[in-house]
Structure formats: C-alpha cells, structure tokens
Design an enzyme around this catalytic site. Sequence first.
Site, short mmCIF file in Angstrom:
data_model
loop_
_atom_site.label_atom_id
_atom_site.label_comp_id
_atom_site.label_asym_id
_atom_site.label_seq_id
_atom_site.Cartn_x
_atom_site.Cartn_y
_atom_site.Cartn_z
N TYR A 155 0.84 -1.21 0.00
CA TYR A 155 0.00 0.00 0.00
C TYR A 155 0.87 1.25 0.00
CZ TYR A 155 -2.72 3.82 2.04
OH TYR A 155 -3.28 5.05 2.30
N LYS A 167 1.17 3.96 -3.15
CA LYS A 167 0.81 5.36 -2.93
C LYS A 167 1.99 6.27 -3.29
CE LYS A 167 -2.40 7.06 -1.43
NZ LYS A 167 -3.59 7.66 -2.12
#
Length: 389
Positions: free
Chosen positions: A141, A145
Amino acid sequence: MDINSANKIMEEVDVIVESAASTTLNDRYDFLLDINVNAPLRLMRFAKKCKNLKLFVHISTAYVNGIREGIIYEKPLMMGENGRKHDDNDELSSSLFPLDLTDEMNLAMKACIASGDHDTTKDLKRLGLERAAYYGWYNAYHMTKAMGEMVLNETRQDIPLLILRPSVVESCYKEPVPGWIQGNRMYDPVIISYGKGQLPAYLADPNLHTDIVPVDMVANTTIAAIAKHGIMGKAGVNVYHVATDFVNPLRFNEMFEYIYEHFCAYPLVESENMVKMRLFDQFSNLSTYIRDHVSEQNTVVGVESKTRKHNKARVAYAEQLCKMYEFIGFFKARFHTGNTRALLEEMSEEERAVFEVDATKIDWKKYFVDIHIPGLRKHVVNATRLASV
C-alpha cells in the site's frame, strides 16, 4: 461518466480532488497498482483537458517515505526513487534499478498468468510484499501510494499539484461530531480487540512516538491549502504533512494508558477483567505471552469446553494483528509539518476558528478517553452489531 458530464466538467471545474484509493496494506499487487497508481494517472490526463483548472489535489499518506528514519521533510517524490535509507550501511540501495511503473505492471501481469487458477490472490499479495521490501517500503500500500505521487509529478506538466500526506487518520476531534468515524481504521481493530480481551499484548517500543491525526483536521488542512494554492494558481508541487508528532507528540505507553483508563471506567465486555497492555519488542516473546495469557484465562474461568482449535485461533488472530502493524510500533521517522504550520500562521483568526488545523490544541487523554473510543463504540462496534441483527 457520460460524455456530456465529462465535457461540462472540462469546461467548468477549477479544482480536482483525487482521494479514492485502496487502503488495504497488503492487497493484491495488481489491484493496488491499478487503483493507487494507474487511476491517479488517468485522472491527471483528464485534468489536462480542463480549461479552467487551478489545482489538482492528491490525498496521499505520510508513509510514502518508506523505511527512512529521522526527520522527513515535505518534499515531492521523484519517479524512480525508492524508500530505502540511503546510508552507507544499505549497499542494496545504490544498486537498485530505478522504480518503474511499467516494469511493476508487467511483473504483476506475468505473476497473474503464471498463477493460473491455483491461488492467484495469494501469489499477488506475496509479490506485493516482496516488491515493497525490496524497494524499501513496509507494505505494498505504501509503495503504490508513493508511485501514485511519482506519476502525478512526472506527468503534470504545468498543472499545479497539491499533495496532502496524513499520518494515521482517526475520528473527529470536534466537527461535525466529536468521535465520528466511518469504518474500522488503523488502530481501531487493536483498540476494539483489547477492549474485548482478545489482545493482551502489542508489538511496540513504549517510548517511541506514534503519529495520529483526527480526520476533521485533515479535512480542514485540505480546504485551507486548496484556498491558498488555488488562488495562487502557480505551476509546481506543494506537499503538506498532516501530522501531529512534531508539534504534539504521543508515546505508545501514553496511548495505551489512556485506552486502559477508558475501558476500566466503561468496559466493553462486562465480564472482562481489564489488564494493562503489555508491550514487546520481540515477536517470539509476544507470542509466548499471548499463548500463556489465553491458557491462563481458560484456567481461571474454568473453561473446559474450549477446544485446542479455538485457543489456537485466538492466538493466531492476536499475532496476525500485531504483525500487520509491527512497522508502526518501531517507526523511527518524524514528519516535519513546516508547510502546515506556515499555513496556520497565514490564516486569519476567523479562519482558524472555522477551520481548526492546530494540532497543539489536541488533549490526547481527552481524545482517547472521552472522544475517540466512545465514538468508535457508537459508530463501529454498535453499528456492526446492528448490521448483524
């Protein structure tokens, strides 16, 4: 979106706020790449067609900075960067190929084809963990990002780009209602499990700081920054860390003391005898303690009917929860908030009253004991019970 709506937006819109993302820490790598990297890229391409656009706003996360330590400044990421420490002890960092979106997408596609119908999801989750660890992020994640920021910065051309990087976002401090929260967020599974007696220990350095920011302060900072940079209309990238640790630090031992205080006064489970959370720096010691605690609980209450399988599941759940958030329990970076503090100084007294962004005003004991946990119980725990009825 139909073509008429798209054309109308391209004619009239002046600010685009891109906040949609997959926030599952270790989701399938192909899903995370598509949602957190390709989607912002597609939206930036659309933004370039908007005739009156003043600002493109991207909601990111402070943890895009990877495993770096020390003070992290509000600087944009450049395509090809990795999240490693860049020190003399990290020989791998200097030998890495630059991080490349196309390469990562091809790798995920090949992994998907190679898996066939066997266990694609498991294989792609493992791939995400491997790639994140290789390039210096705690999970897939955070890595995707970071890549999302990189592609926006690389492709924006003359579009003004505003990046907001919140730390751990939790319930409202004041507005619209103190304690309001939607969903089971970062620390909330830990808090709820502890209140239910399912989590007697946690992996963290008690003296390290944790960085939590109420969601209304994230919203207020976003609005204030949009107002500032939307009026300026200057091409470039501006980054804001929406965080609290630099100006209002909170240690892990303090946080768990406040959580303990709340549940002692207002038990989540009436029959549960609350004990203070034990903090460990080694997973093996944590695991031993949890196993002994579960065994002792069964002995104390005289539970003979609990099967070995049930006890094993309780231990596995606690271990998995701690392992998932292990990185944050030993996180040695601090997010500098100079841009956010400067924004506060530029606001009028009236603006400060309406759009609260001053993290120094947070009373952490009051927040956990009287605001966050009561809100968590009302909007998450009770809502879950109602939904299951």
